[in-house]
Design a protein around this motif. Sequence first.
Motif, PDB file in Angstrom:
ATOM      1  N   LEU A  28      28.151  41.065  40.922  1.00  0.00           N
ATOM      2  CA  LEU A  28      27.306  41.895  40.074  1.00  0.00           C
ATOM      3  C   LEU A  28      28.135  43.008  39.430  1.00  0.00           C
ATOM      4  O   LEU A  28      28.016  43.273  38.237  1.00  0.00           O
ATOM      5  N   GLY A  29      28.991  43.641  40.219  1.00  0.00           N
ATOM      6  CA  GLY A  29      29.864  44.680  39.678  1.00  0.00           C
ATOM      7  C   GLY A  29      30.780  44.145  38.596  1.00  0.00           C
ATOM      8  O   GLY A  29      30.993  44.797  37.570  1.00  0.00           O
ATOM      9  N   THR A  30      31.309  42.953  38.792  1.00  0.00           N
ATOM     10  CA  THR A  30      32.171  42.327  37.788  1.00  0.00           C
ATOM     11  C   THR A  30      31.376  42.014  36.526  1.00  0.00           C
ATOM     12  O   THR A  30      31.842  42.262  35.411  1.00  0.00           O
ATOM     13  N   LEU A  31      30.174  41.470  36.714  1.00  0.00           N
ATOM     14  CA  LEU A  31      29.306  41.157  35.577  1.00  0.00           C
ATOM     15  C   LEU A  31      29.009  42.393  34.743  1.00  0.00           C
ATOM     16  O   LEU A  31      28.926  42.332  33.519  1.00  0.00           O
ATOM     17  N   GLN A  32      28.858  43.511  35.418  1.00  0.00           N
ATOM     18  CA  GLN A  32      28.543  44.762  34.731  1.00  0.00           C
ATOM     19  C   GLN A  32      29.807  45.519  34.335  1.00  0.00           C
ATOM     20  O   GLN A  32      29.730  46.677  33.939  1.00  0.00           O
ATOM     21  N   THR A  33      30.949  44.874  34.467  1.00  0.00           N
ATOM     22  CA  THR A  33      32.271  45.431  34.144  1.00  0.00           C
ATOM     23  C   THR A  33      32.523  46.794  34.793  1.00  0.00           C
ATOM     24  O   THR A  33      33.040  47.718  34.171  1.00  0.00           O
ATOM     25  N   ARG A  34      32.146  46.894  36.055  1.00  0.00           N
ATOM     26  CA  ARG A  34      32.412  48.119  36.808  1.00  0.00           C
ATOM     27  C   ARG A  34      33.859  48.112  37.292  1.00  0.00           C
ATOM     28  O   ARG A  34      34.415  47.063  37.585  1.00  0.00           O
ATOM     29  N   ASP A  35      34.419  49.282  37.408  1.00  0.00           N
ATOM     30  CA  ASP A  35      35.741  49.428  37.996  1.00  0.00           C
ATOM     31  C   ASP A  35      35.702  48.937  39.437  1.00  0.00           C
ATOM     32  O   ASP A  35      34.685  49.097  40.121  1.00  0.00           O
ATOM     33  N   VAL A  36      36.785  48.368  39.905  1.00  0.00           N
ATOM     34  CA  VAL A  36      36.826  47.809  41.254  1.00  0.00           C
ATOM     35  C   VAL A  36      36.570  48.876  42.330  1.00  0.00           C
ATOM     36  O   VAL A  36      36.094  48.577  43.409  1.00  0.00           O
ATOM     37  N   ARG A  37      36.832  50.131  42.038  1.00  0.00           N
ATOM     38  CA  ARG A  37      36.634  51.221  42.998  1.00  0.00           C
ATOM     39  C   ARG A  37      35.301  51.936  42.804  1.00  0.00           C
ATOM     40  O   ARG A  37      35.111  53.047  43.274  1.00  0.00           O
ATOM     41  N   TRP A  38      34.355  51.300  42.120  1.00  0.00           N
ATOM     42  CA  TRP A  38      33.085  51.966  41.837  1.00  0.00           C
ATOM     43  C   TRP A  38      32.340  52.422  43.089  1.00  0.00           C
ATOM     44  O   TRP A  38      31.714  53.480  43.056  1.00  0.00           O
ATOM     45  N   MET A  68      27.386  48.092  50.061  1.00  0.00           N
ATOM     46  CA  MET A  68      28.731  47.490  50.066  1.00  0.00           C
ATOM     47  C   MET A  68      29.458  47.849  51.355  1.00  0.00           C
ATOM     48  O   MET A  68      30.128  46.998  51.955  1.00  0.00           O
ATOM     49  N   GLN A  69      29.331  49.085  51.795  1.00  0.00           N
ATOM     50  CA  GLN A  69      29.966  49.496  53.045  1.00  0.00           C
ATOM     51  C   GLN A  69      29.378  48.741  54.233  1.00  0.00           C
ATOM     52  O   GLN A  69      30.101  48.307  55.123  1.00  0.00           O
TER      53      GLN A  69
END
Length: 103
Positions: A28-38, A68-69
């Motif tokens: 989901l983070g990748t799909l939303q182009t979030r930084d890997v450290r979001w 995520m944690q």
Amino acid sequence: MLRRAQGLFLNGDYPETLARCRSVLEALGTLQTRDVRWPDAALDDLKASRSRDLTKEQRLRSIEAALMQLTHLGAHPNEVKIDRRDAKLVLALTAGILAFEIA
């Protein structure tokens, strides 16, 4: 990925259920182009701000970052006992977040 997590849950593989839910959140983070450290940035915002100063978006990201944690515990099955309740919570929250974000 979420359906696979559901299947793992039904088969009683609770640590792997968490790991698959983490994969869903990462995708989901990748799909939303979030930084890997979001997730770190979201939790930093939560720590640095008074709650009334947080935006809706920051609050939502904080929930996802905390999840995520929690899902990271699935990678440590010998150190942390993951039971059915843990997996059920993570699966439900992951499905809810996905439904919210994709809607």
